[in-house]
Write a protein that holds these residues in place. Structure first.
Motif, PDB file in Angstrom:
ATOM      1  N   ASN A  96      -7.445  38.340  40.504  1.00 28.23           N
ATOM      2  CA  ASN A  96      -7.381  38.480  39.044  1.00 28.23           C
ATOM      3  C   ASN A  96      -8.706  38.969  38.461  1.00 28.23           C
ATOM      4  O   ASN A  96      -8.790  39.228  37.255  1.00 28.23           O
ATOM      5  CB  ASN A  96      -7.012  37.137  38.395  1.00 28.23           C
ATOM      6  N   ALA A  97      -9.727  39.088  39.278  1.00 28.02           N
ATOM      7  CA  ALA A  97     -11.040  39.532  38.784  1.00 28.02           C
ATOM      8  C   ALA A  97     -10.922  40.922  38.167  1.00 28.02           C
ATOM      9  O   ALA A  97     -10.182  41.785  38.650  1.00 28.02           O
ATOM     10  CB  ALA A  97     -12.053  39.543  39.919  1.00 28.02           C
ATOM     11  N   THR A  98     -11.659  41.141  37.088  1.00 24.38           N
ATOM     12  CA  THR A  98     -11.557  42.397  36.324  1.00 24.38           C
ATOM     13  C   THR A  98     -12.703  43.365  36.603  1.00 24.38           C
ATOM     14  O   THR A  98     -12.912  44.314  35.848  1.00 24.38           O
ATOM     15  CB  THR A  98     -11.502  42.093  34.814  1.00 24.38           C
ATOM     16  N   ASP A  99     -13.467  43.123  37.675  1.00 24.85           N
ATOM     17  CA  ASP A  99     -14.540  44.077  37.994  1.00 24.85           C
ATOM     18  C   ASP A  99     -13.957  45.420  38.434  1.00 24.85           C
ATOM     19  O   ASP A  99     -14.620  46.450  38.348  1.00 24.85           O
ATOM     20  CB  ASP A  99     -15.465  43.513  39.073  1.00 24.85           C
ATOM     21  N   VAL A 100     -12.718  45.419  38.918  1.00 26.22           N
ATOM     22  CA  VAL A 100     -11.968  46.640  39.190  1.00 26.22           C
ATOM     23  C   VAL A 100     -10.895  46.724  38.116  1.00 26.22           C
ATOM     24  O   VAL A 100     -10.034  45.845  38.026  1.00 26.22           O
ATOM     25  CB  VAL A 100     -11.335  46.611  40.596  1.00 26.22           C
ATOM     26  N   GLN A 101     -10.931  47.752  37.294  1.00 26.77           N
ATOM     27  CA  GLN A 101     -10.054  47.847  36.136  1.00 26.77           C
ATOM     28  C   GLN A 101      -8.631  48.279  36.518  1.00 26.77           C
ATOM     29  O   GLN A 101      -8.470  49.120  37.409  1.00 26.77           O
ATOM     30  CB  GLN A 101     -10.632  48.830  35.113  1.00 26.77           C
ATOM     31  N   SER A 141      -8.045  43.157  51.039  1.00 30.91           N
ATOM     32  CA  SER A 141      -8.451  41.805  50.640  1.00 30.91           C
ATOM     33  C   SER A 141      -9.732  41.869  49.837  1.00 30.91           C
ATOM     34  O   SER A 141     -10.467  42.863  49.887  1.00 30.91           O
ATOM     35  CB  SER A 141      -8.648  40.925  51.878  1.00 30.91           C
ATOM     36  N   ASP A 142     -10.002  40.790  49.123  1.00 28.45           N
ATOM     37  CA  ASP A 142     -11.205  40.760  48.295  1.00 28.45           C
ATOM     38  C   ASP A 142     -12.043  39.513  48.527  1.00 28.45           C
ATOM     39  O   ASP A 142     -12.994  39.266  47.789  1.00 28.45           O
ATOM     40  CB  ASP A 142     -10.838  40.856  46.810  1.00 28.45           C
ATOM     41  N   GLY A 143     -11.698  38.718  49.508  1.00 25.79           N
ATOM     42  CA  GLY A 143     -12.453  37.484  49.693  1.00 25.79           C
ATOM     43  C   GLY A 143     -12.438  36.984  51.119  1.00 25.79           C
ATOM     44  O   GLY A 143     -11.877  37.613  52.016  1.00 25.79           O
ATOM     45  N   LYS A 144     -13.056  35.851  51.328  1.00 20.91           N
ATOM     46  CA  LYS A 144     -13.129  35.243  52.650  1.00 20.91           C
ATOM     47  C   LYS A 144     -11.853  34.470  52.958  1.00 20.91           C
ATOM     48  O   LYS A 144     -11.130  34.054  52.074  1.00 20.91           O
ATOM     49  CB  LYS A 144     -14.332  34.292  52.722  1.00 20.91           C
ATOM     50  N   GLY A 153     -20.493  41.531  42.130  1.00 15.89           N
ATOM     51  CA  GLY A 153     -20.574  40.726  40.915  1.00 15.89           C
ATOM     52  C   GLY A 153     -19.240  40.278  40.366  1.00 15.89           C
ATOM     53  O   GLY A 153     -19.178  39.696  39.269  1.00 15.89           O
ATOM     54  N   GLY A 154     -18.156  40.519  41.091  1.00 18.92           N
ATOM     55  CA  GLY A 154     -16.831  40.129  40.616  1.00 18.92           C
ATOM     56  C   GLY A 154     -16.708  38.618  40.433  1.00 18.92           C
ATOM     57  O   GLY A 154     -17.254  37.831  41.207  1.00 18.92           O
ATOM     58  N   ALA A 155     -15.984  38.209  39.384  1.00 13.62           N
ATOM     59  CA  ALA A 155     -15.844  36.778  39.095  1.00 13.62           C
ATOM     60  C   ALA A 155     -14.513  36.512  38.412  1.00 13.62           C
ATOM     61  O   ALA A 155     -13.905  37.411  37.814  1.00 13.62           O
ATOM     62  CB  ALA A 155     -16.990  36.290  38.202  1.00 13.62           C
ATOM     63  N   VAL A 182     -16.393  31.706  38.394  1.00 13.44           N
ATOM     64  CA  VAL A 182     -16.683  31.617  39.826  1.00 13.44           C
ATOM     65  C   VAL A 182     -16.859  33.023  40.395  1.00 13.44           C
ATOM     66  O   VAL A 182     -16.014  33.898  40.189  1.00 13.44           O
ATOM     67  CB  VAL A 182     -15.538  30.888  40.579  1.00 13.44           C
ATOM     68  N   GLN A 183     -17.948  33.230  41.116  1.00 11.11           N
ATOM     69  CA  GLN A 183     -18.199  34.524  41.753  1.00 11.11           C
ATOM     70  C   GLN A 183     -17.240  34.713  42.942  1.00 11.11           C
ATOM     71  O   GLN A 183     -17.053  33.807  43.751  1.00 11.11           O
ATOM     72  CB  GLN A 183     -19.641  34.614  42.256  1.00 11.11           C
TER      73      GLN A 183
END
Length: 324
Positions: free
Chosen positions: A99-104, A199-202, A233-235, A248-249
């Motif tokens: 759901n992070a918005t660092d990628v529009q 994927s975007d995380g661990k 910097g995505g959060a 949360v980062q």
């Protein structure tokens, strides 16, 4: 260029040996000439000298030898051939960090848009499957040629929960290895398959370690193309146990995704914006539509060897009245 019988390239050891033998013959010829003639009278006895022409036929013979050695090693050229049928299994992260918005406009929407791009780029005969993972892994669509099923499932994706990447890859690997019926109903077969992991995380949930599954995929010759989506910097905003919002980062775990791709024989990518991830999926669609095949080109080198031999014999016959 590669060779089917590279050990036969050891035949090139004959090239320096032939050059040494030719040099030895030339020295012997000069000694023999000097032994019966007075050097002062030789210029008057010879009206013309062959000069460089003397060495051209042997040089062509040397080229023929090189071409023959290459022909014996069975040279091969790698060419791109159309892929008629294959499985492409998309394993997509739908954890809460998507759901992070660092990628529009946000990561999950960018992932869905890119996946739809892939459905348009691959040939209609390819089977596409969709696996998602958050707290658990789920097969949304088994590999199929029906693109409407894939698009419908993509439109229903909602991001929430943890990241069971290893379990998602395991489900994807199972789907990729599942045999499909033959068109004529004569049985089943396994298609060439690849996994496209986004994927975007661990890995935070599930029972399988992603790297262990990647090794299994490598042994099964099923490469994983891993895309890390997001910026450092995505959060996201999450509510804690007291109901307060916390930021949360959620940076992408690019190192793990690179290792997954390496262990499986695939390739890794990083996407920090929507257009980039769509471009990656579009390029993957084009890339997966063809496969590399090796075509033997022995005849070209064998023909070259014959041509050099004929040229050497012809020139020697015309210039010196003898074959070599």
């Amino acid at each position: 260029m590669s060779f089917a019988e590279p050990v036969l390239l050891a035949g090139f050891i004959l090239v320096p040996l032939a050059m040494l033998a030719y040099g030895s013959l030339q020295r012997r010829r000069r000694r023999d000439s000097a032994s019966w003639a007075n050097p002062a009278l030789v210029p008057g006895l010879t009206t013309a000298r062959p000069g460089w022409r003397r060495h051209l036929p042997p040089f062509l013979l040397l080229l023929a030898l090189c071409a023959l050695v290459l022909a014996l090693a069975r040279p091969q050229r790698t060419v791109a051939a159309p892929q008629r049928a294959a499985n492409i299994v998309m394993v997509t992260d739908i954890s809460g960090s998507m759901n992070a918005t660092d990628v529009q406009p946000n990561r999950i929407d960018a992932a869905v848009s890119a996946a739809k791009t892939l459905t348009q780029k691959v040939p209609p005969t390819f089977r596409l499957g969709l696996i998602t993972f958050s707290d658990f892994a789920e097969q949304r669509v088994a590999p199929t040629t029906d693109r409407s099923q894939i698009r419908g499932a993509l439109d229903q994706l909602v991001a929430e929960g943890g990241t069971a990447m290893g379990d998602g890859l395991e489900r994807g690997l199972f789907a990729a290895r599942t045999p499909v019926p033959n068109a004529d109903g004569s049985g089943v077969r396994r298609l060439p398959s690849v996994i496209v992991l986004l994927s975007d995380g661990k890995n935070t949930s599930g029972t399988r370690e992603p790297l262990d599954v990647a090794r299994e995929a490598g042994r099964a010759r099923i490469p994983i193309y891993a895309i890390a989506l997001g910026t450092p910097g995505g959060a996201v905003e999450l509510r804690d146990s007291f109901g307060f919002l916390q930021r949360v980062q959620v940076p992408p775990d690019t190192e793990t995704l690179k290792e997954i791709a390496r262990l499986s024989g695939g390739k890794s990518y990083t996407a920090t914006e929507t257009d980039k991830v769509k471009e990656i999926y579009a390029n993957l669609g084009t890339r997966l539509s063809s496969k590399s095949e090796k075509h033997e080109i022995t005849a070209i080198f064998a023909g070259g060897a014959i041509a050099f031999l004929v040229a050497a014999g012809s020139l020697s016959l015309v210039w010196f009245g003898r074959l070599i």
